[in-house]
Every structure is written in structure tokens, then in C-alpha cells.
Design an enzyme around this catalytic site. Structure first.
Site, mmCIF file in Angstrom:
data_model
loop_
_atom_site.group_PDB
_atom_site.id
_atom_site.type_symbol
_atom_site.label_atom_id
_atom_site.label_comp_id
_atom_site.label_asym_id
_atom_site.label_seq_id
_atom_site.Cartn_x
_atom_site.Cartn_y
_atom_site.Cartn_z
ATOM 1 N N ASP A 1 -2.176 10.819 -2.081
ATOM 2 C CA ASP A 1 -2.436 9.440 -3.748
ATOM 3 C C ASP A 1 -3.090 9.880 -3.965
ATOM 4 O O ASP A 1 -2.785 9.039 -5.583
ATOM 5 C CB ASP A 1 -4.102 9.107 -2.953
ATOM 6 C CG ASP A 1 -3.073 7.494 -1.294
ATOM 7 O OD1 ASP A 1 -3.252 8.768 -0.934
ATOM 8 O OD2 ASP A 1 -2.957 6.859 -2.172
ATOM 9 N N GLN B 1 -2.331 2.175 9.534
ATOM 10 C CA GLN B 1 -0.852 2.315 9.195
ATOM 11 C C GLN B 1 0.078 3.036 9.729
ATOM 12 O O GLN B 1 1.405 3.052 10.016
ATOM 13 C CB GLN B 1 -1.134 3.439 7.381
ATOM 14 C CG GLN B 1 -1.658 2.135 6.800
ATOM 15 C CD GLN B 1 -3.174 2.702 6.640
ATOM 16 O OE1 GLN B 1 -3.483 3.005 7.103
ATOM 17 N NE2 GLN B 1 -3.871 2.324 5.334
ATOM 18 N N ARG C 1 -7.039 -0.761 -6.725
ATOM 19 C CA ARG C 1 -7.074 0.733 -6.269
ATOM 20 C C ARG C 1 -7.382 2.755 -7.124
ATOM 21 O O ARG C 1 -6.241 2.109 -7.608
ATOM 22 C CB ARG C 1 -5.781 0.253 -4.760
ATOM 23 C CG ARG C 1 -6.186 0.100 -4.253
ATOM 24 C CD ARG C 1 -5.307 0.210 -2.947
ATOM 25 N NE ARG C 1 -6.080 1.032 -1.962
ATOM 26 C CZ ARG C 1 -5.280 1.192 -1.081
ATOM 27 N NH1 ARG C 1 -4.203 1.215 -0.510
ATOM 28 N NH2 ARG C 1 -6.531 2.278 -0.138
ATOM 29 N N ASN D 1 -6.011 12.453 0.245
ATOM 30 C CA ASN D 1 -4.807 11.579 1.305
ATOM 31 C C ASN D 1 -5.894 10.809 2.037
ATOM 32 O O ASN D 1 -6.901 10.809 2.018
ATOM 33 C CB ASN D 1 -3.794 12.445 1.678
ATOM 34 C CG ASN D 1 -2.666 12.063 2.557
ATOM 35 O OD1 ASN D 1 -2.188 10.861 1.798
ATOM 36 N ND2 ASN D 1 -2.211 11.550 3.504
ATOM 37 N N LYS D 2 -4.933 10.171 3.135
ATOM 38 C CA LYS D 2 -5.579 8.814 3.983
ATOM 39 C C LYS D 2 -6.469 9.752 4.562
ATOM 40 O O LYS D 2 -6.942 10.715 4.975
ATOM 41 C CB LYS D 2 -4.377 8.394 4.906
ATOM 42 C CG LYS D 2 -4.629 7.578 5.625
ATOM 43 C CD LYS D 2 -5.674 6.538 5.413
ATOM 44 C CE LYS D 2 -5.611 5.722 4.128
ATOM 45 N NZ LYS D 2 -5.944 4.790 3.895
ATOM 46 N N ARG E 1 0.922 -1.037 0.232
ATOM 47 C CA ARG E 1 -0.189 0.109 0.060
ATOM 48 C C ARG E 1 1.282 0.932 -0.245
ATOM 49 O O ARG E 1 2.200 1.266 0.212
ATOM 50 C CB ARG E 1 -1.431 0.003 0.974
ATOM 51 C CG ARG E 1 -0.328 -0.621 2.249
ATOM 52 C CD ARG E 1 0.699 0.808 3.154
ATOM 53 N NE ARG E 1 -0.153 1.865 3.276
ATOM 54 C CZ ARG E 1 0.380 2.249 3.331
ATOM 55 N NH1 ARG E 1 2.406 1.876 3.766
ATOM 56 N NH2 ARG E 1 0.836 3.189 3.223
ATOM 57 N N GLY E 2 0.222 2.322 -0.222
ATOM 58 C CA GLY E 2 1.251 3.602 -0.377
ATOM 59 C C GLY E 2 1.474 4.064 -2.114
ATOM 60 O O GLY E 2 1.688 2.781 -2.510
ATOM 61 N N ALA E 3 0.880 5.040 -2.470
ATOM 62 C CA ALA E 3 0.716 5.468 -3.756
ATOM 63 C C ALA E 3 1.873 4.763 -4.091
ATOM 64 O O ALA E 3 1.266 4.567 -5.739
ATOM 65 C CB ALA E 3 0.210 6.342 -3.939
HETATM 66 O O1 MRU Z 1 -4.769 2.996 2.138
HETATM 67 P P1 MRU Z 1 -3.177 2.840 1.636
HETATM 68 O O2 MRU Z 1 -1.995 2.877 3.597
HETATM 69 O O3 MRU Z 1 -1.986 3.160 0.594
HETATM 70 O O4 MRU Z 1 -2.534 4.600 1.949
HETATM 71 C C1 MRU Z 1 -2.052 5.629 1.796
HETATM 72 C C2 MRU Z 1 -2.083 6.764 2.164
HETATM 73 O O5 MRU Z 1 -2.816 7.626 2.547
HETATM 74 C C3 MRU Z 1 -0.360 7.768 2.256
HETATM 75 O O6 MRU Z 1 -0.643 9.069 2.747
HETATM 76 C C4 MRU Z 1 -0.043 8.148 0.259
HETATM 77 O O7 MRU Z 1 -0.397 6.599 -0.362
HETATM 78 C C5 MRU Z 1 0.919 8.999 0.135
HETATM 79 S S1 MRU Z 1 2.301 7.885 0.500
HETATM 80 C C6 MRU Z 1 3.581 8.058 0.088
#
Ligand code: MRU
Length: 344
Positions: free
Chosen positions: A234, A193, A87, A244-245, A44-46
Site C-alpha cells: 500500500d 480478502q 483511507r 501491506n496488509k 479496496r486494494g491500493a
Molecule cells: O485493506 P485492503 O484490502 O485495501 O488491503 C489491500 C492490500 O493490502 C493489498 O495487498 C495492497 O493494496 C496491494 S495490492 C494491489
């Protein structure tokens, strides 16, 4: 070790569902397995899911039994659609797949050449991610003062990228520059996370931190106990609105109300100039088990038949952001004008 890497004709990834209890690396040999791993949050993480999808497409090339380049391109196109659907919010995923497809279409050679070109481009993209993150980290670290306490949301570290990280990479670089930093780690409900992954990373780097529940940040900001807020993104719209999250918006609101600067740290691959503003960004709504599955002292929290909602991201309007840190420098308002300038 990288979060996402290619070894022995397989895609390997750190399994982020089980950290910090266990550290395990899992291997993938098909693009469908990779798409499922992205949906299921193994990775996970963009930027990390962008790299995973890129290697997933390389796997699709080797899975295809086609003996013609036209047939192989058709199989890659079908695999692209599967990977992109895994996703929806993080634009890096579609960006990575589209980049590889452009390379695939430009190959003038055999089926074997085409397969190799796709894999080479996936490796290039992964290597670039690390280099870009280190450049962002240098720009962002200049914004941090010795002695700062920083509130950080979600996980934006090495685990959210191929290596090093975005916002957490900035914090790591500032720490390595000798700045004394304290991090208040938002636990980041519902998947935690922050409490699981960011806290684990900060321990590896020896950076002092404390975990706070998401609803505590307003208290620390109002009390003058945090000097900066850093998070990733993201997808960033052309006007600087940042998806973002979930929880980033409330955090940014509380910071803005207390004159605490908020920075989003993003590679330019996260900026989507095709969307005029943040309301156009698709927001993933995930399974409500993530909200309802939590236990307190070993007992389920919610009544057995409780219902829930689970949007995984929210949009922070550009007016709440002090700056957007990219590999090509820090962008300041007006974002509508200045964001375009960071694209070389
Ligand atoms: O749902 P996730 O854990 O993939 O969400 C990730 C985030 O929201 C991060 O802040 C985002 O991807 C940027 S960090 C590289």
C-alpha cells in the site's frame, strides 16, 4: 470486466464486500458516496482505490454548480480533501487525486473544459493502471519457476486494481506462460480478502490453490513446501520498507528465517520517496467489528463485551525482502539506492 470503470456518466465498481457469494456492480454519482465506498471497502486494494478516487474527483467536477473556473477549482480542492481522508495508508489514493488536481490547475479554458480534462485524466490513469500491471507481471513472472508453490497474502489481483493485479497478476502471467504453479492462499484475517477474493479470482483463472489460515504459513515454509512469497504493498518508503496488509510482516519473517525469497509487487505510484522509512507510514486502524464480528459454526467467536484492536496494515522492513517488482523492472537491495532508479 474492470473492477472500477466509468459508464453513462457514473462510476461503477464491483462490490467486493459481498463476493464470492454474489457478484454485483454498484454505481456512484457523487464524490462523497465514492469516499464512503472506499472507507466501507466496496472497493479496496491500493491501485483500485486510487482509480476510484480519481473518478470520484471527476464526479465532483460535474456536481459543482460553479460557473467560474476558480470556483470549480475550489470545489475540486474540497472534494480532494474528502477523498484523501477516506483511507490513509495506500499512497495511491493521494497520488491519484494530486495528479488530477495538477491537471485541473493547468487547464486554460472554460468550466466545461476543466470538467472534461479531469474526467479524461481519470480515464487515462485507469487505463495506465492496467498497462502498468501487465508490465509488472512480465518482470515478476520471470522470478517464478515451473513447479513453484507460492504463498500469497491478501488480495492483489484484478479486484485490487483496475484490472490484472499486482502480485496476483504476476502469478496469473506465470500460469499463462505455462508454468505449473500452486498457490497457498493466506485467508487474511480479519476481512478475509484471501479466502474470499483471491480464492475467487484463482478459480476464474484455473490456477490450483489451497486456502490456509494465516498462522499456517510458518509451518509450510519451514517444511520446505513453499518456494516463494508474493504480496503487494500500500506504500513503500524510500528505503524499501513495505506497508501491506496486516500479517505481511509475520509472513516475511517466517520466509526470511527459512531462506524463502519474498517479493513485493508495486507500481511506482505506490512508492513514496518523501518518507525515509516505514515507521513514518500512517497505519489505518479500522473498526474492531471486523475482528469481533466473525462467527464459528454460526456462533459469535468472542465474548459479548470483548474488546479488540484492528490495525489494517503492518510494515515489513526492507531487510526481509528479496526484491521489489515494479513496472520498470525488479529492484534489488540496497533499496535506499536502487528504488530511486526505477523512476523515469
Ligand atoms: O485493506 P485492503 O484490502 O485495501 O488491503 C489491500 C492490500 O493490502 C493489498 O495487498 C495492497 O493494496 C496491494 S495490492 C494491489
Amino acid at each position: 470486466m474492470r473492477t472500477v470503470f466509468w459508464e453513462n456518466n457514473e462510476l461503477k465498481m464491483i462490490d467486493q464486500r459481498i463476493l464470492p457469494s454474489r457478484f454485483e456492480v454498484v454505481s456512484y454519482r457523487s464524490h462523497k458516496e465514492v469516499a464512503h465506498a472506499i472507507t466501507d471497502m466496496v472497493v479496496r486494494g491500493a491501485p483500485a482505490i486510487g482509480a476510484a478516487a480519481a473518478f470520484g474527483l471527476a464526479l465532483a467536477g460535474y456536481e459543482s454548480a460553479s460557473t467560474s473556473t476558480e470556483g470549480l477549482l475550489a470545489d475540486l480542492g474540497a472534494a480532494s480533501a474528502v477523498l484523501k481522508a477516506s483511507r490513509p495508508t495506500a499512497v495511491n489514493l493521494a497520488w491519484a487525486v494530486d495528479r488530477l488536481m495538477r491537471v485541473a490547475r493547468s487547464v486554460n479554458g472554460s468550466v466545461a473544459d476543466l470538467r472534461k480534462s479531469v474526467l479524461d485524466e481519470a480515464q487515462k490513469l485507469a487505463d495506465e493502471d492496467v498497462e502498468i500491471n501487465k508490465r509488472m507481471a512480465e518482470h515478476g513472472a520471470a522470478l517464478i519457476n515451473d513447479g513453484d508453490t507460492i504463498i500469497h497474502h491478501c488480495n492483489t489481483g484484478a479486484l485490487a486494481t483496475v484490472d490484472w493485479g499486482t502480485a496476483l497478476g504476476v502469478i496469473r502471467t506465470a500460469h499463462e506462460q505455462g508454468k505449473r504453479i500452486h498457490v497457498l492462499v493466506d485467508e487474511t484475517r480479519p476481512r478475509l480478502q484471501g479466502a474470499r477474493l483471491t480464492a475467487w479470482e484463482l478459480e476464474q483463472y484455473g490456477i490450483p490453490y489451497e486456502i490456509i489460515s494465516d498462522n499456517m504459513s510458518g509451518y509450510f515454509l519451514k517444511a520446505g513446501k513453499a518456494q516463494k512469497v508474493f504480496f503487494g504493498a500500500d506504500r513503500v518508503a524510500a528505503n524499501g520498507d513495505v506497508a501491506n496488509k496486516i500479517g505481511s510482516y509475520m509472513l516475511a519473517l517466517a520466509a526470511y528465517d527459512n531462506n524463502v525469497p519474498v517479493y513485493s509487487v508495486v507500481p511506482t505510484s505506490t512508492i513514496d520517496l518523501s518518507l525515509a522509512h516505514g515507521d513514518l507510514i500512517p497505519i489505518e486502524e479500522r473498526n474492531t467489528d471486523e475482528v469481533l464480528g466473525i462467527q464459528f459454526h454460526g456462533e459469535p467467536v468472542a465474548p459479548k463485551n470483548a474488546k479488540a484492536r484492528n490495525p489494517a496494515f503492518d510494515v515489513t522492513p526492507n531487510r526481509l525482502l528479496s526484491g521489489i517488482v515494479t513496472e520498470n523492472g525488479v529492484v534489488y537491495p540496497p533499496f535506499e539506492i536502487n528504488l530511486k532508479k526505477v523512476f523515469k
